[in-house]
Design a protein around this motif. Structure first.
Motif, PDB file in Angstrom:
ATOM      1  N   GLN A 175       0.826  -1.205   0.000  1.00 59.14           N
ATOM      2  CA  GLN A 175       0.000   0.000   0.000  1.00 59.14           C
ATOM      3  C   GLN A 175       0.867   1.264   0.000  1.00 59.14           C
ATOM      4  OE1 GLN A 175      -3.361  -0.033  -0.241  1.00 59.14           O
ATOM      5  NE2 GLN A 175      -3.409  -2.268  -0.220  1.00 59.14           N
ATOM      6  N   PHE A 176       2.091   1.142   0.482  1.00 61.14           N
ATOM      7  CA  PHE A 176       2.856   2.388   0.651  1.00 61.14           C
ATOM      8  C   PHE A 176       4.263   2.355   0.059  1.00 61.14           C
ATOM      9  CE2 PHE A 176       2.994   0.147   4.883  1.00 61.14           C
ATOM     10  CZ  PHE A 176       4.350  -0.125   4.959  1.00 61.14           C
ATOM     11  N   ARG A 177       4.652   1.267  -0.579  1.00 62.99           N
ATOM     12  CA  ARG A 177       6.055   1.241  -1.007  1.00 62.99           C
ATOM     13  C   ARG A 177       6.319   2.040  -2.281  1.00 62.99           C
ATOM     14  NH1 ARG A 177       6.086  -5.158  -2.068  1.00 62.99           N
ATOM     15  NH2 ARG A 177       5.204  -5.178  -4.160  1.00 62.99           N
ATOM     16  N   THR A 178       5.274   2.413  -3.022  1.00 66.46           N
ATOM     17  CA  THR A 178       5.482   3.231  -4.224  1.00 66.46           C
ATOM     18  C   THR A 178       4.911   4.631  -3.990  1.00 66.46           C
ATOM     19  OG1 THR A 178       5.129   1.204  -5.482  1.00 66.46           O
ATOM     20  CG2 THR A 178       5.163   3.253  -6.733  1.00 66.46           C
ATOM     21  N   ILE A 179       5.748   5.615  -4.239  1.00 68.01           N
ATOM     22  CA  ILE A 179       5.349   7.009  -4.022  1.00 68.01           C
ATOM     23  C   ILE A 179       5.000   7.620  -5.382  1.00 68.01           C
ATOM     24  CG2 ILE A 179       6.145   9.281  -3.167  1.00 68.01           C
ATOM     25  CD1 ILE A 179       6.319   7.361  -0.876  1.00 68.01           C
ATOM     26  N   ALA A 180       3.983   8.476  -5.402  1.00 69.25           N
ATOM     27  CA  ALA A 180       3.586   9.109  -6.660  1.00 69.25           C
ATOM     28  C   ALA A 180       4.695  10.026  -7.166  1.00 69.25           C
ATOM     29  CB  ALA A 180       2.305   9.910  -6.446  1.00 69.25           C
ATOM     30  N   PRO A 181       4.974   9.986  -8.467  1.00 73.19           N
ATOM     31  CA  PRO A 181       5.985  10.913  -8.994  1.00 73.19           C
ATOM     32  C   PRO A 181       5.406  12.332  -9.020  1.00 73.19           C
ATOM     33  CG  PRO A 181       4.978   9.689 -10.791  1.00 73.19           C
ATOM     34  CD  PRO A 181       4.366   9.168  -9.515  1.00 73.19           C
ATOM     35  N   ASP A 182       6.289  13.291  -9.071  1.00 71.69           N
ATOM     36  CA  ASP A 182       5.820  14.676  -8.979  1.00 71.69           C
ATOM     37  C   ASP A 182       5.632  15.269 -10.369  1.00 71.69           C
ATOM     38  OD1 ASP A 182       4.995  16.961  -7.820  1.00 71.69           O
ATOM     39  OD2 ASP A 182       7.002  17.659  -7.236  1.00 71.69           O
TER      40      ASP A 182
END
Lengths: 409, 377
Positions: B270-277
């Motif tokens: 659920q949290f290991r991928t962060i949205a790119p900016d």
């Protein structure tokens, strides 16, 4: 003496040819694809890539009673007993590469369309990984709305175009759009004749013993885009038409007392056994959900239509559509009953079955039973239990006949 | 009790009591709540609509109501969800988003329309071809469709700016969780396997902003404390759908194991991928889905999950991988033989345990975990 062949003879020859051609192509260094059963084979046919169909092959292995050894092999590799038995058979075949039932060459390309289930994505991913070959995925989204939305069509069409580009990259050949147009035309035409032939079973008595659908299905899966496939279904149609005109029923040695539909996939390892049980009680399985599954029809060069057609098969549709579809079948084929196969391999078909059964019964009054089985795992079916369910169905159908039949009549 | 310990108890308590925690959060924030089925849903949009996204990952309910719709060989999480819906236990939700990652979920969408019409079902399909432009466009269209549904339910328009802010918050939540998860190895006594699980689980039942702040605070408090002695513990990576029933985690602790990282759908996935900016909020959400790999529910031509587990083993200096296989979960079941083969190839010990969420007896698993632990020693 070509013209004297029956469709049944031709069916056998075509199937042999299908497998032989693929092995031959592989031996000559030509690319071979493994494809799911309702995938846009038009693209492969256009590119001259030989496609073989693991589902069809696994069914053939099952029908010839060789499934268990393959299943044991897969389970030994860590595959759960609860996953699709076609996958367990095929993933073992990938290693063993030899079966008396039929042999297929290993693929150079994986061609997967998840309009039949998402299980094929996982199954085919594993083949691509293990054999280190490219995989092309078509992802027609599940249609939770009754109709297929334009949003879905747009996405599928773009995937067809994307697949063409990938096929060009993989083979180093240009895609021939003239040939594509021709294949599209043949494929739709074959689908039309497949359905037209199977609809002749609407006649009473039905000239078709519906278990033959399970046999002919091999060709609608494997050779839908070929002229030979088209010719086979025309011939089959004409034979059935002739029987219908003469008022000939499904069997030489028995009368069609009850007409039923089979919901779901056959129990391949027990095809003959299940057939005999039904016949013993005068039950003709006149149809199933198969005729519509390969009714993939669209105008040539209409990619939107093609995208829509590949999203339209009933397992990719919502429950309301599935229910209406079966209600239509009950009426068109004047059914007395429905046999629902609760198939341990196919959760997508199973987990809507209870509600569909209730809705169809409420709407048509048709009798039905659900039996436990599996498409290719011989351990998950009991013939005695099957017969008990069928006896119950016969009692229900008989009682209903005495009361004047189902509502729809 | 130290500040850290009191935060730990507070979060673990919230994780242990889903419904109470959600009602408390609704009460405190005045927000409506929207149920989110496994595996991933556009929680950012729900949050932007000023509603609370809450997780629906089964429970301990066993009954016979769900048998009206589902055969016995259906995954226990989906059976529990259906049972709870039929008991009316979800009636406080304003809507429920059900996705179509697997064949069972597709059927859930259809059955729930009939079984629980009061729950305002919002079906949603994530594209499997999520890395190609057509898939990204489709996902954006799906987000826009769901956004409209959420606006109808909340009675409020969602602005682009609100989505952007919500994605920022979710980035912050995800970074915080990564940091928190990485701390566990240093505090194996305070963050035992079950405690860790319950703290992560609480994220599903609290307002994400408040939850993230609490975890942030916990990280700060922990950093003030000396590291605990982890000598002799076996460092474990969990993989699979979910590590429940959580009794199995106690068994791991009893056998000297510490969960140093996880690859659970309910956990770190659920949290290991962060949205790119890049681009607007929706675009960032789309790109994040495109970037995420190593998940059984997202098509992965290269099948990178096992390679990822091997990398995780290196990063966390783990001793072994335990695969928590939820029975009847096809996507996970298909991944396992490949994982097994590649882990074996890399010489990494692994244990496969088959679980059902509401299983009565854990004794067989206890024996297997114990033997595995002894083997690692």
């Amino acid at each position: 003496m070509e013209h004297q062949k029956t469709s049944k003879q031709l069916l056998g020859e075509l199937l042999d040819k299908h497998y032989a051609d693929a092995l031959h192509a592989k031996a000559e260094g030509k690319p071979v694809a493994w494809s799911t059963s309702i995938a846009p084979q038009e693209l492969l046919e256009t590119m001259g890539i030989h496609a073989v169909y693991p589902e069809n092959h696994a069914a053939a292995i099952g029908a010839r009673k060789h499934a268990q050894e393959f299943i044991n092999h897969s389970e030994g590799k860590g595959y759960s007993v609860d996953i699709c038995s076609y996958a367990r058979v095929n993933l073992a075949y990938m290693d063993i590469q030899q079966c008396e039932a039929a042999n297929i060459p290993l693929p150079d390309l994986i061609f997967c369309c998840n309009n039949i289930c998402n299980t094929v994505i996982k199954w085919y991913e594993n083949i691509a990984k293990e054999l280190n070959v490219p995989m092309i995925l078509f992802d027609p989204p599940f249609n939770h709305e009754y109709e297929i939305s334009d949003q879905n069509v747009k996405y599928i069409k773009a995937q067809i175009l994307h697949a063409i580009t990938r096929l060009e990259e993989i083979t180093g050949q240009k895609f021939d759009y003239d040939r594509f147009r021709e294949v599209m035309k043949i494929s739709s035409e074959t689908s039309r004749w497949w359905k037209k032939a199977s609809l002749l079973a609407c006649a009473k008595p039905s000239p078709l013993n519906g278990f033959e659908l399970f046999n002919y299905m091999a060709i609608i899966v494997c050779m839908r885009g070929t002229k030979e496939g088209l010719e086979l279904f025309k011939l089959w149609h004409d034979e059935l038409q002739e029987k219908k005109e003469k008022g000939v029923g499904p069997w030489k040695d028995g009368e069609e007392k009850y007409r039923v539909m089979w919901d779901g996939i056959a129990c391949w390892p027990y095809l003959g056994d299940t057939y005999k049980v039904l016949k013993k009680y005068g039950i003709n399985m006149v149809t199933s959900t198969y005729p519509d599954s390969w009714y993939i029809v669209y105008d040539e060069n209409d990619l939107d239509g093609m995208a829509r057609a590949y999203s339209s098969n009933y397992v990719n549709r919502n429950l309301a559509f599935g229910t209406d579809n079966i209600i239509g079948i009950v009426k068109d084929f004047q059914l007395d009953g429905i046999i629902y196969h609760s198939n341990r391999s196919c959760k997508l078909m199973d987990f809507r079955q209870f509600e569909v059964q209730r809705k169809v019964e409420a709407s048509t009054g048709v009798s039905s039973v659900i039996f436990d089985g599996d498409q290719t795992d011989p351990r998950a079916f009991s013939l005695a239990q099957f017969e008990t369910r069928i006896q119950a169905l016969v009692e229900m159908m008989e009682a209903k006949k005495r009361m004047g039949g189902a509502f729809y009549e | 009790m130290s500040k850290a310990m009191s935060l730990i108890s507070e979060l673990a308590y919230a994780g242990q009591r889903p419904k109470d925690s959600i009602l408390k959060a609704m009460n405190e924030t005045g927000k409506k709540s929207v149920g989110c089925f496994p595996i991933y849903t556009p929680e950012e949009l729900i949050y932007a609509a000023e509603m609370l996204p809450v997780g629906m990952w089964g429970g301990q309910t066993v009954g016979t109501l769900a048998d009206r719709y589902l055969q016995g060989f259906c995954c226990s999480i989906m059976k529990a969800n259906t049972e709870q819906a039929l008991l009316g236990q979800y009636d406080f939700l304003s809507a429920v988003i059900v996705t179509a990652y697997c064949d069972t979920l597709k059927c859930m969408i259809e059955n729930w329309k009939i079984a629980s019409p009061q729950l305002n079902l919002i079906p949603m399909v994530y594209p499997q071809n999520r890395k190609i432009p057509a898939g990204k466009e489709y996902l954006r269209d799906e987000f826009l469709r769901v956004k409209k549904e959420l606006e109808r339910i909340s009675g409020k328009k969602i602005t682009d700016q609100e989505i952007q802010k919500s994605v920022d918050l979710y980035d912050e939540y995800r970074r915080t969780m990564q940091e928190f998860s990485d701390l566990v190895k240093d505090y194996p006594d305070m963050l035992k396997a079950k405690t860790r699980h319950l703290i992560l689980k609480a994220s599903y039942f609290m307002d994400k902003r408040i939850y993230t702040e609490k975890v942030r605070e916990l990280i700060l408090e922990l950093s003030k404390l000396p590291r605990e002695n982890a000598f002799g513990r076996k460092k474990i990576i969990l993989s699979g759908l979910i590590a429940e029933p959580d009794g199995i985690l106690d068994i791991m602790t009893e056998n000297g194991m510490v969960v140093v990282a996880d690859d659970l759908a309910h956990g770190a996935r659920q949290f290991r991928t962060i949205a790119p900016d890049t681009g607007d909020g929706l675009n960032r959400m789309v790109e994040r889905v495109a970037m995420q790999d190593g998940c059984a529910f997202l098509y992965d031509e290269k099948k990178t999950r096992a390679a990822m587990l091997i990398q995780m083993k290196e990063k966390y200096q783990a001793d072994a991988v335990i695969v928590c296989q939820m029975k009847f979960c096809d996507p996970e079941e298909f991944d396992y033989p490949i994982i097994k083969k590649e882990l074996e190839g890399a010489g990494i010990p692994s244990l496969y345990i088959e679980i059902e969420q509401q299983m009565d007896s854990l004794e067989q698993l206890r024996t297997r975990i114990q033997s595995f632990s002894e083997m690692l020693a």
